[in-house]
Motif scaffolding. Structure first.
Motif, PDB file in Angstrom:
ATOM      1  N   ALA A   8       0.901  -1.335  -0.076  1.00 17.19           N
ATOM      2  CA  ALA A   8       0.044  -0.204  -0.170  1.00 17.19           C
ATOM      3  C   ALA A   8       0.876   1.310   0.168  1.00 17.19           C
ATOM      4  N   PRO A   9       0.442   2.108  -1.047  1.00 14.15           N
ATOM      5  CA  PRO A   9       1.247   3.411  -1.060  1.00 14.15           C
ATOM      6  C   PRO A   9       1.318   4.049   0.445  1.00 14.15           C
ATOM      7  N   GLU A  10       2.370   4.640   0.965  1.00 16.60           N
ATOM      8  CA  GLU A  10       2.321   5.441   2.183  1.00 16.60           C
ATOM      9  C   GLU A  10       1.909   6.719   2.138  1.00 16.60           C
ATOM     10  N   ASP A  11       2.329   7.282   1.047  1.00 15.16           N
ATOM     11  CA  ASP A  11       2.189   8.845   0.919  1.00 15.16           C
ATOM     12  C   ASP A  11       0.803   8.977   0.078  1.00 15.16           C
ATOM     13  N   PRO A  12      -0.226   9.807   0.315  1.00 13.98           N
ATOM     14  CA  PRO A  12      -1.366  10.115  -0.408  1.00 13.98           C
ATOM     15  C   PRO A  12      -1.291  10.529  -1.799  1.00 13.98           C
ATOM     16  N   GLN A  13      -0.108  11.300  -2.093  1.00 15.10           N
ATOM     17  CA  GLN A  13       0.289  11.718  -3.228  1.00 15.10           C
ATOM     18  C   GLN A  13       0.590  10.691  -4.077  1.00 15.10           C
ATOM     19  N   MET A  14       1.510   9.607  -3.661  1.00 16.06           N
ATOM     20  CA  MET A  14       1.888   8.433  -4.277  1.00 16.06           C
ATOM     21  C   MET A  14       0.678   7.549  -4.887  1.00 16.06           C
ATOM     22  N   ALA A  15      -0.141   7.427  -3.841  1.00  9.91           N
ATOM     23  CA  ALA A  15      -1.464   6.829  -4.011  1.00  9.91           C
ATOM     24  C   ALA A  15      -2.334   7.481  -5.180  1.00  9.91           C
ATOM     25  N   GLN A  16      -2.333   8.658  -5.377  1.00  5.67           N
ATOM     26  CA  GLN A  16      -2.974   9.409  -6.350  1.00  5.67           C
ATOM     27  C   GLN A  16      -2.335   9.124  -7.861  1.00  5.67           C
ATOM     28  N   LEU A  17      -0.771   9.235  -7.592  1.00  3.82           N
ATOM     29  CA  LEU A  17      -0.150   9.134  -8.891  1.00  3.82           C
ATOM     30  C   LEU A  17      -0.344   7.524  -9.377  1.00  3.82           C
ATOM     31  N   GLN A  18      -0.273   6.610  -8.494  1.00  9.91           N
ATOM     32  CA  GLN A  18      -0.461   5.239  -8.914  1.00  9.91           C
ATOM     33  C   GLN A  18      -1.810   5.044  -9.602  1.00  9.91           C
ATOM     34  N   LYS A  19      -2.701   5.560  -8.880  1.00 12.42           N
ATOM     35  CA  LYS A  19      -4.202   5.737  -9.469  1.00 12.42           C
ATOM     36  C   LYS A  19      -4.211   6.328 -11.000  1.00 12.42           C
ATOM     37  N   LEU A  20      -3.569   7.252 -11.071  1.00 12.16           N
ATOM     38  CA  LEU A  20      -3.375   7.993 -12.403  1.00 12.16           C
ATOM     39  C   LEU A  20      -2.688   7.154 -13.418  1.00 12.16           C
ATOM     40  N   ALA A  21      -1.639   6.628 -12.928  1.00 10.62           N
ATOM     41  CA  ALA A  21      -1.037   5.443 -13.791  1.00 10.62           C
ATOM     42  C   ALA A  21      -1.750   4.536 -14.232  1.00 10.62           C
ATOM     43  N   ASP A  22      -2.573   3.885 -13.400  1.00 13.03           N
ATOM     44  CA  ASP A  22      -3.470   2.828 -13.616  1.00 13.03           C
ATOM     45  C   ASP A  22      -4.590   3.090 -14.562  1.00 13.03           C
ATOM     46  N   LEU A  23      -5.044   4.388 -14.701  1.00 15.59           N
ATOM     47  CA  LEU A  23      -5.870   4.840 -15.408  1.00 15.59           C
ATOM     48  C   LEU A  23      -5.401   5.150 -16.918  1.00 15.59           C
ATOM     49  N   HIS A  24      -4.137   5.523 -16.984  1.00 18.66           N
ATOM     50  CA  HIS A  24      -3.362   5.899 -18.107  1.00 18.66           C
ATOM     51  C   HIS A  24      -3.252   4.548 -18.649  1.00 18.66           C
ATOM     52  N   ASN A  25      -2.598   3.545 -18.141  1.00 21.70           N
ATOM     53  CA  ASN A  25      -2.402   2.159 -18.524  1.00 21.70           C
ATOM     54  C   ASN A  25      -3.665   1.501 -19.264  1.00 21.70           C
ATOM     55  N   GLN A  26      -4.783   1.684 -18.605  1.00 20.53           N
ATOM     56  CA  GLN A  26      -6.060   0.881 -18.961  1.00 20.53           C
ATOM     57  C   GLN A  26      -6.508   1.688 -20.283  1.00 20.53           C
ATOM     58  N   GLY A  27      -5.867   2.774 -20.427  1.00 16.16           N
ATOM     59  CA  GLY A  27      -6.527   3.525 -21.699  1.00 16.16           C
ATOM     60  C   GLY A  27      -7.563   4.573 -21.321  1.00 16.16           C
ATOM     61  N   ILE A  28      -8.092   4.841 -20.134  1.00 18.72           N
ATOM     62  CA  ILE A  28      -8.928   5.807 -19.846  1.00 18.72           C
ATOM     63  C   ILE A  28      -8.448   7.221 -20.003  1.00 18.72           C
ATOM     64  N   LEU A  29      -7.198   7.410 -19.616  1.00 23.30           N
ATOM     65  CA  LEU A  29      -6.737   8.750 -19.582  1.00 23.30           C
ATOM     66  C   LEU A  29      -5.852   8.614 -20.847  1.00 23.30           C
ATOM     67  N   SER A  30      -5.951   9.784 -21.789  1.00 26.04           N
ATOM     68  CA  SER A  30      -4.994   9.827 -22.728  1.00 26.04           C
ATOM     69  C   SER A  30      -3.666  10.513 -22.290  1.00 26.04           C
ATOM     70  N   ASP A  31      -2.606  10.668 -23.113  1.00 24.65           N
ATOM     71  CA  ASP A  31      -1.283  11.028 -22.743  1.00 24.65           C
ATOM     72  C   ASP A  31      -1.475  12.466 -22.041  1.00 24.65           C
ATOM     73  N   GLU A  32      -2.152  13.205 -22.541  1.00 19.75           N
ATOM     74  CA  GLU A  32      -2.247  14.798 -22.327  1.00 19.75           C
ATOM     75  C   GLU A  32      -3.083  14.877 -21.154  1.00 19.75           C
ATOM     76  N   GLU A  33      -4.106  13.894 -20.885  1.00 20.42           N
ATOM     77  CA  GLU A  33      -4.902  13.944 -19.576  1.00 20.42           C
ATOM     78  C   GLU A  33      -3.900  13.423 -18.444  1.00 20.42           C
ATOM     79  N   PHE A  34      -3.366  12.321 -18.632  1.00 21.17           N
ATOM     80  CA  PHE A  34      -2.132  12.043 -17.608  1.00 21.17           C
ATOM     81  C   PHE A  34      -1.260  12.851 -17.454  1.00 21.17           C
ATOM     82  N   ALA A  35      -0.814  13.641 -18.153  1.00 19.15           N
ATOM     83  CA  ALA A  35       0.229  14.411 -18.175  1.00 19.15           C
ATOM     84  C   ALA A  35      -0.251  15.669 -17.239  1.00 19.15           C
TER      85      ALA A  35
END
Length: 101
Positions: free
Chosen positions: A65-92
């Motif tokens: 489990a991510p210890e830092d809430p910021q890391m948790a949010q970044l991990q969630k964004l990365a997962d959404l990007h990898n699933q194709g839900i977020l485009s490259d621009e949205e992810f950035a």
């Protein structure tokens, strides 16, 4: 009295036939015992395999489990990007916002 010819040759031939028959019987017995020994060894191997415990299967380790809430949010964004839900621009954009850039 009539004399039999070839007494010695006939006796030698009879001895050879008897010896050959005895050898064949002996060879047959050896094969039979070897097959029985193989069958017994196979049965013992099967019994040992059946008695052995099944191989232990390990469950995959849970993700840390991510210890830092910021890391948790970044991990969630990365997962959404990898699933194709977020485009490259949205992810950035979302990553920059999460990092305060």
């Amino acid at each position: 009295m009539m004399r039999r010819r070839g007494g010695l040759v006939r006796a030698a031939a009879t001895t050879a036939v008897v010896a050959g028959t005895a050898g064949a019987v002996s060879h047959h017995q050896q094969q039979k015992y070897a097959q029985q020994a193989e069958a017994q060894a196979y049965e013992q191997q099967q019994a040992a395999a059946a008695a052995a415990p099944p191989p232990q299967q390990y469950a995959p380790a849970p993700a840390a489990a991510p210890e830092d809430p910021q890391m948790a949010q970044l991990q969630k964004l990365a997962d959404l990007h990898n699933q194709g839900i977020l485009s490259d621009e949205e992810f950035a954009a979302a990553k920059a916002k999460a990092l305060g850039i």
